[in-house]
Design a protein around this motif. Structure first.
Motif, mmCIF file in Angstrom:
data_model
loop_
_atom_site.group_PDB
_atom_site.id
_atom_site.type_symbol
_atom_site.label_atom_id
_atom_site.label_comp_id
_atom_site.label_asym_id
_atom_site.label_seq_id
_atom_site.Cartn_x
_atom_site.Cartn_y
_atom_site.Cartn_z
ATOM 1 N N THR A 86 0.829 -1.199 0.000
ATOM 2 C CA THR A 86 0.000 0.000 0.000
ATOM 3 C C THR A 86 0.866 1.253 0.000
ATOM 4 O OG1 THR A 86 -1.802 -1.152 1.148
ATOM 5 C CG2 THR A 86 -1.831 1.245 1.221
ATOM 6 N N GLU A 88 3.818 1.567 -1.339
ATOM 7 C CA GLU A 88 4.318 1.713 -2.710
ATOM 8 C C GLU A 88 3.248 2.335 -3.611
ATOM 9 O OE1 GLU A 88 5.778 -1.953 -4.285
ATOM 10 O OE2 GLU A 88 7.100 -2.329 -2.576
ATOM 11 N N THR A 89 1.994 1.881 -3.447
ATOM 12 C CA THR A 89 0.896 2.413 -4.257
ATOM 13 C C THR A 89 0.668 3.888 -3.954
ATOM 14 O OG1 THR A 89 -0.121 0.216 -4.219
ATOM 15 C CG2 THR A 89 -1.490 2.039 -4.966
ATOM 16 N N ARG A 91 2.855 6.095 -3.062
ATOM 17 C CA ARG A 91 3.904 6.875 -3.740
ATOM 18 C C ARG A 91 3.655 6.948 -5.244
ATOM 19 N NH1 ARG A 91 7.286 3.541 -0.351
ATOM 20 N NH2 ARG A 91 8.046 4.686 1.476
ATOM 21 N N SER A 92 3.262 5.824 -5.812
ATOM 22 C CA SER A 92 3.084 5.782 -7.271
ATOM 23 C C SER A 92 1.860 6.571 -7.722
ATOM 24 C CB SER A 92 2.985 4.332 -7.757
ATOM 25 O OG SER A 92 1.793 3.724 -7.289
ATOM 26 N N CYS A 93 0.935 6.853 -6.802
ATOM 27 C CA CYS A 93 -0.293 7.582 -7.141
ATOM 28 C C CYS A 93 -0.237 9.050 -6.738
ATOM 29 C CB CYS A 93 -1.501 6.906 -6.500
ATOM 30 S SG CYS A 93 -1.883 5.279 -7.193
ATOM 31 N N GLY A 94 0.943 9.533 -6.362
ATOM 32 C CA GLY A 94 1.090 10.955 -6.080
ATOM 33 C C GLY A 94 1.045 11.345 -4.627
ATOM 34 N N THR A 96 2.589 10.766 -0.492
ATOM 35 C CA THR A 96 3.890 10.655 0.152
ATOM 36 C C THR A 96 3.774 9.770 1.385
ATOM 37 O OG1 THR A 96 3.485 12.655 1.437
ATOM 38 C CG2 THR A 96 4.686 12.917 -0.628
#
Length: 258
Positions: A86, A88-89, A91-94, A96
């Protein structure tokens, strides 16, 4: 009291916590307001207690180091089956990730993050500690709502994290979404536009159930807190927005279905 389910569907609010400077004074405030008793919890991030009702865990309160001057605010935790994935997701979705993921002793694994609009929230992967153990009684969290400038800027973020079904209020002047999991409403997003205060910014709001909203609001003041919005009737019951003596804002509500 109603027992809460032990395993939460990922994305369901499962716990709330608060970091303060004066732990003993804060225990006294919430003990008097909600009837909580306290026991020690995991100490990885410093002194930490859990508020209890009839021996069952309701919420957490920790003490900030003297040199940390963070905003004093209730933090909503969303359940996850995998805190690392979660994070990682996020971070990848904008978003922090500011803390973790890290283990909280045997209780579980957690992280503290912020969405793209800056609203801070936690994620919790349960192990020995599954989250708030009682729902619906006086002094228990009953709802969590994201207050943000506009829901369109963050709804895709939360949907990407947990696959919520989103139900919108169709209105030209009311920006409100209900988040559902498996058909059940679990949280809401409320876009308030220019009503979003600069000093707080986007934030998650915790609603605590009370037996009587007006009586509880008066007690908040007597205990050294503030009433920010006087008791008023809403769609889901009579509610008031208040702050504890250190400034942590929350909503008290007597739900309409009680």
């Amino acid at each position: 009291m109603t027992e809460a389910a032990t395993r939460r569907t990922p994305g369901t609010p499962c716990w709330v916590s608060l970091m303060v400077h004066g732990l003993a004074a804060t225990e006294e405030f919430y003990g008097a307001l909600f009837g909580w008793e306290f026991e020690p919890g995991p100490q990885q991030l410093g002194p930490y207690v859990r508020g209890l009702l009839d021996g069952k865990e309701i919420a957490g309160i920790g003490q900030l180091p003297p040199d940390r001057h963070l905003p004093i605010a209730w933090l909503t935790y969303l359940a996850t089956d995998n805190a690392d994935l979660t994070a990682e997701t996020i971070r990848s979705c904008g978003g922090t990730v500011g803390v973790g993921p890290l283990d909280a002793a045997a209780a579980g694994r957690m992280a503290i993050a912020a969405d793209p609009a800056g609203a801070v929230f936690g994620i919790w992967q349960a192990a020995a500690h599954t989250g708030t153990a009682v729902a619906g009684a006086h002094g228990t969290p009953v709802w969590n709502e994201l207050i943000t400038r506009e829901t369109s800027s963050v709804d895709t973020f939360y949907k990407a994290l947990f696959g919520y079904d989103v139900e919108a209020v169709v209105s030209a002047d009311f920006d409100f979404l209900t988040l559902r999991l498996r058909g059940r409403p679990v949280a809401s997003l409320h876009g308030v536009g220019r009503g979003l205060t600069r000093d707080r910014g986007a934030h998650w709001m915790t609603y605590f159930e009370v037996a009587d909203t007006d009586t509880a609001a008066r007690l908040v003041t007597e205990l050294g807190g503030q009433v920010l919005q006087q008791p008023r009737e809403g769609a889901n019951g009579r509610h008031a927005t208040v702050a504890d003596p250190e400034g942590a804002v929350f909503t008290i509500v007597r739900s309409a279905d009680r």
